[in-house]
Design an enzyme around this catalytic site. Structure first.
Site, PDB file in Angstrom:
ATOM      1  N   LYS A  50       5.286   9.395   8.585  1.00  0.00           N
ATOM      2  CA  LYS A  50       5.071   8.907   9.948  1.00  0.00           C
ATOM      3  C   LYS A  50       6.104   9.460  10.922  1.00  0.00           C
ATOM      4  O   LYS A  50       5.971  10.578  11.412  1.00  0.00           O
ATOM      5  CB  LYS A  50       4.989   7.377   9.960  1.00  0.00           C
ATOM      6  CG  LYS A  50       3.808   6.840   9.118  1.00  0.00           C
ATOM      7  CD  LYS A  50       3.650   5.359   9.235  1.00  0.00           C
ATOM      8  CE  LYS A  50       2.543   4.833   8.334  1.00  0.00           C
ATOM      9  NZ  LYS A  50       1.178   5.259   8.715  1.00  0.00           N
TER      10      LYS A  50
ATOM     11  N   ASP B 208       9.570   2.724  -0.731  1.00  0.00           N
ATOM     12  CA  ASP B 208       8.570   3.390   0.105  1.00  0.00           C
ATOM     13  C   ASP B 208       8.874   3.090   1.573  1.00  0.00           C
ATOM     14  O   ASP B 208       8.521   2.044   2.096  1.00  0.00           O
ATOM     15  CB  ASP B 208       7.170   2.917  -0.270  1.00  0.00           C
ATOM     16  CG  ASP B 208       6.076   3.622   0.515  1.00  0.00           C
ATOM     17  OD1 ASP B 208       6.405   4.402   1.436  1.00  0.00           O
ATOM     18  OD2 ASP B 208       4.891   3.407   0.215  1.00  0.00           O
TER      19      ASP B 208
ATOM     20  N   TYR C 143       0.854  -1.189   0.000  1.00  0.00           N
ATOM     21  CA  TYR C 143       0.000   0.000   0.000  1.00  0.00           C
ATOM     22  C   TYR C 143       0.886   1.234   0.000  1.00  0.00           C
ATOM     23  O   TYR C 143       1.775   1.378   0.838  1.00  0.00           O
ATOM     24  CB  TYR C 143      -0.902   0.003   1.228  1.00  0.00           C
ATOM     25  CG  TYR C 143      -1.751   1.247   1.372  1.00  0.00           C
ATOM     26  CD1 TYR C 143      -2.831   1.473   0.521  1.00  0.00           C
ATOM     27  CD2 TYR C 143      -1.469   2.186   2.354  1.00  0.00           C
ATOM     28  CE1 TYR C 143      -3.620   2.608   0.658  1.00  0.00           C
ATOM     29  CE2 TYR C 143      -2.255   3.319   2.494  1.00  0.00           C
ATOM     30  CZ  TYR C 143      -3.322   3.529   1.647  1.00  0.00           C
ATOM     31  OH  TYR C 143      -4.096   4.663   1.773  1.00  0.00           O
TER      32      TYR C 143
END
Length: 426
Positions: A267, A239, A144
Site C-alpha cells: 500500500k 503483516d 486477511y
C-alpha cells in the site's frame, strides 16, 4: 444525485469481468446496490463519472496517505516514465527504496521488493518455512493476508463481507498445515504452541486488524506472540501491508515497541502504484534465492515507476512527519461519529489507531472475529448510502477500515460528521 453513467459503465463491466469488478472489495457486496465508477482523485476527494464529488475515506484502501495526486509523487512518476517503464534488470531506485525501508522499519535488515501484498505474504511464509524447516503456520480468524491458498481460511476483508471465508478452489491439502486461532487470545496461542511448537514455522498476524474492521491488539497478545515464537524457534511474521507507514513512520511495530522477525509491507510503500515488500532479519532473508535456496521471483518486481512513487512517498513522510496531524484528524472524526451514533440511539463502538478507524454498529467492543461478526451490517449499509447521498465515500463494508489523508481538513471532517448525523437520523 445522478449516477447514470456509473450504472451504464458497471452494466458493461458485468459483461466483461466476473461480478463487474477486478477485486471483490469493490463490489458493494456488503452494502447492496452498484459500485460507483470514478474518474479522478484530487487531494481528499474523489469525483465519479457523473461529476459527483465525495470526501474520500478509502484512499485506494490505504495507500493514499498523502491524498490523491500529490505533486511530488506525480513528478517522480513522470520522471521515471521518461526513462522507460520496465527493464527486468537492476535499477538504482531499487536500492534507494530498500534503503528507506530499512532505515524506517526497525526490524528490517534486508528486504525484497515484490508486486503486491499477497505476493509479499506468500513469499514471507515460504521463507519462514525454508528457514525453519517446518510446515505448520498459525493465522488468526478475521485476519486477511491476501488471496494465498494456505491463508484463505477464516479470512476477513471481502471474504467476510461476501460470506465466503473458505474459498472454493482452495484444496484441503493447501490448508492442512494452517492452524486458525481467535485474535487477541494469548491462552489459545500458548496451547497450540504447547502441542505443536516444534512443527510451527511462523505466526502471521495483522498488528492492527483492518479486514474485519479496525481491531486493536491487546498488549499481552502481542507479547505472547513474541515470547512464544522466540521460545519455540518460530518466525514472528507481522503483516504490515496496511499498517506500515500508516499508524507511524515505522509502522505498528514501532508504535507498539514489538520487534518481529519478518515484516510484509504494501500500500503506502508504493505511493499508489503496485509494489510491496517483505523483509526482516538478515539471517532469515539470506535464505532467499540467489543468496539462499528459497525460490521467489518476479518480472516486474522493483518496477521503475513503482519504486519512484514509493521513494517520493516515504521521503515526504520522513521529512514532514504528518502523524501528529493525522492523529488530530482521526480523533476529531471518530469522536464526532461516536456522538452522532449515540444521539441517534444506535448501539455502536469505535476503534481507531491514528488515521485508521472503524465505526461498528452493534453493542460491545470488537476484539476478534466472533465479536465483529455480530455487527449490524444492515444498519451500516443504510448509513453508507446515506453518506454517499451526502457526498461522503466510506468503506463499502462494515468489515473494512477507513483511512484519513494529510489532505483532509477540519472542514472536511466536520462536513462528514454532519453528513453522518443526517444519515443516522434519516
Amino acid at each position: 444525485m445522478s449516477r447514470t453513467r456509473s450504472h451504464e459503465i458497471f452494466q458493461r463491466a458485468l459483461q466483461l469481468m466476473p461480478g463487474g469488478v477486478n477485486s471483490p472489495a469493490r463490489a458493494f457486496g456488503g452494502v447492496g446496490g452498484e459500485p460507483l465508477v470514478f474518474e479522478r482523485g484530487e487531494g481528499a476527494y474523489l469525483i465519479d463519472v457523473d461529476g459527483n464529488r465525495y470526501i474520500d475515506y478509502i484512499g485506494s484502501w490505504g495507500p493514499m496517505i498523502l491524498g490523491h495526486g500529490n505533486e511530488q509523487v506525480r513528478a517522480a512518476i513522470h520522471a521515471a516514465v521518461d526513462q522507460g517503464t520496465s527493464f527486468g534488470a537492476p535499477t538504482e531506485r531499487e536500492n534507494t527504496l530498500a534503503e528507506l525501508i530499512i532505515e524506517l522499519v526497525p526490524s528490517v535488515e534486508k528486504v525484497r521488493l515484490v508486486n503486491s501484498g499477497t505476493e509479499a505474504t506468500m513469499s514471507a511464509i515460504r521463507v519462514a518455512r525454508g528457514f525453519t524447516g517446518r510446515n505448520k503456520i498459525i493465522k488468526f480468524a478475521g485476519n486477511y493476508h491476501g488471496h494465498v491458498d494456505s491463508l484463505l481460511v477464516a479470512a476477513g476483508s471481502a471474504a467476510a463481507t461476501l460470506g465466503v471465508p473458505n474459498s472454493p478452489g482452495v484444496t484441503p491439502g493447501t490448508t492442512a498445515d494452517t492452524i486458525v486461532l481467535p485474535y487477541n487470545d494469548p491462552a489459545a496461542l500458548a496451547a497450540v504452541f504447547e502441542q505443536h511448537g516444534d512443527d510451527l514455522a511462523c505466526v502471521i498476524f495483522e498488528p492492527i486488524v483492518g479486514n474485519m474492521g479496525t481491531v486493536i491488539p491487546k498488549p499481552e497478545f502481542l507479547a505472547a506472540i513474541r515470547e512464544l515464537c522466540t521460545k519455540h524457534g518460530a518466525v514472528m511474521l507481522m503483516d504490515e501491508v496496511m499498517t506500515g507507514f500508516r499508524v507511524a513512520l515505522g509502522g505498528a511495530q514501532q508504535l507498539f515497541g514489538v520487534t518481529p522477525d519478518l515484516t510484509t509491507m504494501g500500500k503506502i510503500v508504493g505511493g499508489g502504484l503496485p509494489i510491496a515488500a517483505y523483509g526482516g532479519r538478515a539471517d532469515i532473508m539470506n535464505h532467499v534465492l540467489p543468496a539462499g535456496q528459497v525460490f521467489q521471483a518476479g518480472t516486474l518486481s522493483g518496477n521503475p515507476l513503482a519504486t519512484a512513487a514509493g521513494i517520493a512517498t516515504l521521503s515526504i513522510l520522513k521529512e514532514t512527519n504528518p502523524y501528529p496531524r493525522l492523529e488530530q484528524l482521526g480523533e476529531r472524526l471518530m469522536t464526532g461519529l461516536a456522538k452522532a451514533a449515540a444521539d441517534a440511539g444506535a448501539p455502536y463502538s469505535v476503534a481507531r489507531v491514528g488515521s485508521m478507524a472503524t465505526l461498528f454498529f452493534g453493542a460491545g467492543t470488537v476484539v476478534d472475529w466472533d465479536t465483529a461478526e455480530k455487527s449490524d451490517t444492515e444498519r451500516y449499509a443504510d448509513f453508507f448510502w446515506g453518506l454517499i447521498d451526502r457526498g461522503v465515500y466510506f468503506p463499502c463494508s462494515q468489515f473494512e477500515a477507513l483511512f484519513i489523508s494529510v489532505t483532509h481538513t477540519d472542514e472536511d471532517i466536520d462536513t462528514t460528521i454532519a453528513a453522518a448525523r443526517a444519515s443516522l437520523q434519516a
